[in-house]
Design a protein around this motif. Structure first.
Motif, PDB file in Angstrom:
ATOM      1  N   VAL A 107      80.880 -84.864  72.965  1.00 27.70           N
ATOM      2  CA  VAL A 107      80.536 -85.762  71.852  1.00 27.70           C
ATOM      3  C   VAL A 107      81.705 -85.769  70.874  1.00 27.70           C
ATOM      4  O   VAL A 107      81.992 -84.763  70.218  1.00 27.70           O
ATOM      5  CB  VAL A 107      79.252 -85.313  71.133  1.00 27.70           C
ATOM      6  N   ALA A 108      82.393 -86.896  70.804  1.00 27.39           N
ATOM      7  CA  ALA A 108      83.546 -87.067  69.919  1.00 27.39           C
ATOM      8  C   ALA A 108      83.147 -87.912  68.710  1.00 27.39           C
ATOM      9  O   ALA A 108      82.037 -88.448  68.645  1.00 27.39           O
ATOM     10  CB  ALA A 108      84.691 -87.735  70.677  1.00 27.39           C
ATOM     11  N   VAL A 109      84.047 -88.017  67.761  1.00 28.38           N
ATOM     12  CA  VAL A 109      83.805 -88.803  66.545  1.00 28.38           C
ATOM     13  C   VAL A 109      84.961 -89.777  66.340  1.00 28.38           C
ATOM     14  O   VAL A 109      86.134 -89.406  66.493  1.00 28.38           O
ATOM     15  CB  VAL A 109      83.678 -87.897  65.301  1.00 28.38           C
ATOM     16  N   ALA A 110      84.631 -91.002  66.005  1.00 29.13           N
ATOM     17  CA  ALA A 110      85.626 -92.003  65.606  1.00 29.13           C
ATOM     18  C   ALA A 110      85.052 -92.768  64.415  1.00 29.13           C
ATOM     19  O   ALA A 110      84.249 -93.688  64.584  1.00 29.13           O
ATOM     20  CB  ALA A 110      85.959 -92.948  66.752  1.00 29.13           C
ATOM     21  N   LEU A 111      85.440 -92.359  63.220  1.00 29.62           N
ATOM     22  CA  LEU A 111      84.897 -92.981  62.015  1.00 29.62           C
ATOM     23  C   LEU A 111      85.296 -94.444  61.923  1.00 29.62           C
ATOM     24  O   LEU A 111      86.398 -94.824  62.339  1.00 29.62           O
ATOM     25  CB  LEU A 111      85.402 -92.248  60.777  1.00 29.62           C
ATOM     26  N   PRO A 112      84.425 -95.288  61.366  1.00 30.16           N
ATOM     27  CA  PRO A 112      84.804 -96.680  61.144  1.00 30.16           C
ATOM     28  C   PRO A 112      86.010 -96.783  60.218  1.00 30.16           C
ATOM     29  O   PRO A 112      86.132 -96.009  59.259  1.00 30.16           O
ATOM     30  CB  PRO A 112      83.565 -97.297  60.485  1.00 30.16           C
ATOM     31  N   GLY A 113      86.883 -97.711  60.494  1.00 33.64           N
ATOM     32  CA  GLY A 113      87.993 -97.970  59.590  1.00 33.64           C
ATOM     33  C   GLY A 113      87.575 -98.893  58.459  1.00 33.64           C
ATOM     34  O   GLY A 113      86.444 -99.371  58.396  1.00 33.64           O
TER      35      GLY A 113
ATOM     36  N   ASP B 197      93.348 -95.643  62.878  1.00 39.16           N
ATOM     37  CA  ASP B 197      92.824 -94.285  63.052  1.00 39.16           C
ATOM     38  C   ASP B 197      91.650 -94.298  64.025  1.00 39.16           C
ATOM     39  O   ASP B 197      91.553 -93.443  64.925  1.00 39.16           O
ATOM     40  CB  ASP B 197      92.342 -93.702  61.716  1.00 39.16           C
ATOM     41  N   THR B 198      90.738 -95.244  63.831  1.00 42.17           N
ATOM     42  CA  THR B 198      89.556 -95.343  64.692  1.00 42.17           C
ATOM     43  C   THR B 198      89.957 -95.514  66.146  1.00 42.17           C
ATOM     44  O   THR B 198      89.450 -94.816  67.038  1.00 42.17           O
ATOM     45  CB  THR B 198      88.683 -96.538  64.253  1.00 42.17           C
ATOM     46  N   ALA B 199      90.864 -96.451  66.399  1.00 44.73           N
ATOM     47  CA  ALA B 199      91.281 -96.727  67.773  1.00 44.73           C
ATOM     48  C   ALA B 199      91.960 -95.520  68.404  1.00 44.73           C
ATOM     49  O   ALA B 199      91.754 -95.225  69.589  1.00 44.73           O
ATOM     50  CB  ALA B 199      92.214 -97.936  67.800  1.00 44.73           C
ATOM     51  N   GLN B 200      92.762 -94.805  67.653  1.00 43.87           N
ATOM     52  CA  GLN B 200      93.434 -93.619  68.191  1.00 43.87           C
ATOM     53  C   GLN B 200      92.423 -92.540  68.569  1.00 43.87           C
ATOM     54  O   GLN B 200      92.560 -91.880  69.602  1.00 43.87           O
ATOM     55  CB  GLN B 200      94.445 -93.090  67.178  1.00 43.87           C
ATOM     56  N   GLN B 201      91.384 -92.387  67.751  1.00 41.03           N
ATOM     57  CA  GLN B 201      90.353 -91.397  68.058  1.00 41.03           C
ATOM     58  C   GLN B 201      89.559 -91.794  69.303  1.00 41.03           C
ATOM     59  O   GLN B 201      89.253 -90.942  70.150  1.00 41.03           O
ATOM     60  CB  GLN B 201      89.422 -91.230  66.850  1.00 41.03           C
ATOM     61  N   VAL B 202      89.250 -93.085  69.425  1.00 37.54           N
ATOM     62  CA  VAL B 202      88.518 -93.557  70.613  1.00 37.54           C
ATOM     63  C   VAL B 202      89.393 -93.405  71.857  1.00 37.54           C
ATOM     64  O   VAL B 202      88.929 -92.944  72.908  1.00 37.54           O
ATOM     65  CB  VAL B 202      88.078 -95.021  70.430  1.00 37.54           C
ATOM     66  N   ALA B 203      90.653 -93.779  71.746  1.00 38.51           N
ATOM     67  CA  ALA B 203      91.567 -93.668  72.885  1.00 38.51           C
ATOM     68  C   ALA B 203      91.678 -92.234  73.361  1.00 38.51           C
ATOM     69  O   ALA B 203      91.668 -91.953  74.574  1.00 38.51           O
ATOM     70  CB  ALA B 203      92.936 -94.229  72.524  1.00 38.51           C
ATOM     71  N   ALA B 204      91.770 -91.293  72.437  1.00 35.86           N
ATOM     72  CA  ALA B 204      91.870 -89.882  72.807  1.00 35.86           C
ATOM     73  C   ALA B 204      90.605 -89.416  73.523  1.00 35.86           C
ATOM     74  O   ALA B 204      90.678 -88.671  74.507  1.00 35.86           O
ATOM     75  CB  ALA B 204      92.119 -89.039  71.562  1.00 35.86           C
ATOM     76  N   ALA B 205      89.432 -89.866  73.041  1.00 32.89           N
ATOM     77  CA  ALA B 205      88.187 -89.482  73.683  1.00 32.89           C
ATOM     78  C   ALA B 205      88.078 -90.073  75.086  1.00 32.89           C
ATOM     79  O   ALA B 205      87.609 -89.401  76.022  1.00 32.89           O
ATOM     80  CB  ALA B 205      87.002 -89.930  72.835  1.00 32.89           C
ATOM     81  N   LEU B 206      88.497 -91.315  75.248  1.00 33.25           N
ATOM     82  CA  LEU B 206      88.443 -91.947  76.568  1.00 33.25           C
ATOM     83  C   LEU B 206      89.409 -91.271  77.533  1.00 33.25           C
ATOM     84  O   LEU B 206      89.090 -91.063  78.708  1.00 33.25           O
ATOM     85  CB  LEU B 206      88.780 -93.427  76.454  1.00 33.25           C
TER      86      LEU B 206
END
Length: 344
Positions: free
Chosen positions: A140-146, A330-339
């Motif tokens: 379970v990762a986190v990607a806060l809304p920008g 920031d959001t996209a980088q967090q999602v990319a890392a989780a994927l």
């Protein structure tokens, strides 16, 4: 490792009459992932069309990375489980359905359990699903809304212009807001409500009746949904963002207001304190009150309208907080890392 992302989003993602936080998040995420060099393939599916989702997933190549919006994926446990070995599945969870609708919790837990990773749109959401669904913490990762940058709001000396940005549904607490406004009718204020009016027409009708009975029909405007420049113009005229929501995973409309230096009076639910930055080194740019409590909300609004020192402190705190908000990059980088982690 392929960087292609099959992104399954609600069919109404581009509907200007449905400018929900989830739709905004999905659109901005897709655009920012593309700027990071990902090939993003959007697949639009009706939220309740599980058959369409099953056909879509079955047609994707083995090993494909698939990000499914939680509005679709949370109710499709069987469909996700059927493809969990063949595809690299991830669920983007804006709001846990089981929190607001306990009857859906078992199905949502099955859906999230079928994914290699759940990407929560707030730290509060991550903690909630970990506590209730028994998922592994590493999944379970986190990607806060920008937030989008905007001009710093000036605000009038009286703070009288109140703004509520939320679809007009029972869950967003407009009935509580109307009751609170009726309790401070002796003060000078106006309230503009921006949000969809057609999701629950009977609820909207009852609100309009309540406004007329309270003598507030000419002081509260229900404008319907606004996007882009039209919403920006309304924000530039506001002094305070107010929310009476009963459930909130983060509070994107609050963060967008703070991004323009607007203070907040809101209910203390879900991830709202997170959106405001409560608990950080700087002072909070808002006041939090209990949900479903018109008297408490009225008291918070009365403090804002009658205490010039408080208005000054909250405006200063909002101006500081706007510089610490996450960006969509920031959001996209967090999602990319989780994927990427889920694809290994």
């Amino acid at each position: 490792m392929s960087t292609d992302v099959h992104f399954v989003v609600p069919s109404g993602i581009d509907d200007p009459a449905r400018p929900s936080g989830g739709n905004v998040y999905d659109r901005r995420l897709a655009a920012e992932l593309a700027r990071l060099g990902r090939l993003v393939l959007l697949h639009r599916v009706g939220a309740a069309d599980r058959g369409a989702l099953a056909r879509l997933l079955a047609g994707l190549p083995r090993g494909a990375t698939v990000l499914v919006d939680g509005l679709i994926g949370s109710v499709a446990g069987d469909e996700l489980a059927a493809e969990s070995e063949r595809l690299r599945l991830a669920v983007l969870l804006h709001m846990p359905l089981g929190q607001a609708e306990p009857d859906t919790a078992a199905g949502e837990a099955r859906a999230l359990g079928a994914a290699r990773v759940t990407i929560a749109a707030s730290r509060w959401t991550r903690q909630w699903v970990l506590a209730h669904y028994g998922l592994e913490r590493s999944r379970v990762a986190v990607a806060l809304p920008g937030t989008d940058p905007g001009p710093l709001a000036v605000g009038g000396p009286s703070g009288r212009e109140l703004l509520c940005v939320a679809a007009v549904t029972p869950g967003k607490g407009h009935a509580t807001l109307v009751a609170a406004l009726a309790a401070i009718a002796d003060l000078d204020w106006r309230c503009t409500c921006v949000g969809a009016l057609d999701l629950d027409p009977e609820h909207v009708r009852r609100l309009r009746v309540a406004l007329e009975e309270a003598g507030l029909g000419d002081r509260v405007d229900l404008l319907g949904p606004l996007v882009g420049d039209r919403l920006e113009r309304v924000r530039t005229q506001a002094d305070l963002v107010v929310s009476a929501s009963r459930h909130e995973a983060f509070g994107m409309a609050l963060a967008e207001g703070v991004a323009r230096g607007l203070p907040v009076v809101a209910t203390d639910v879900g991830g709202t304190p997170e959106a405001l930055g409560c608990g950080s080194a700087t002072a909070s740019p808002g006041l939090l009150v209990p949900p479903d409590d018109p008297a408490a909300l009225a008291a918070g609004l009365r403090r804002w309208l009658t205490d010039s020192n408080l208005r000054g402190r909250l405006r200063s705190a909002a101006a500081r907080r706007r510089d610490t908000l996450a960006t969509w990059q920031d959001t996209a980088q967090q999602v990319a890392a989780a994927l990427d982690a889920a694809s290994r």
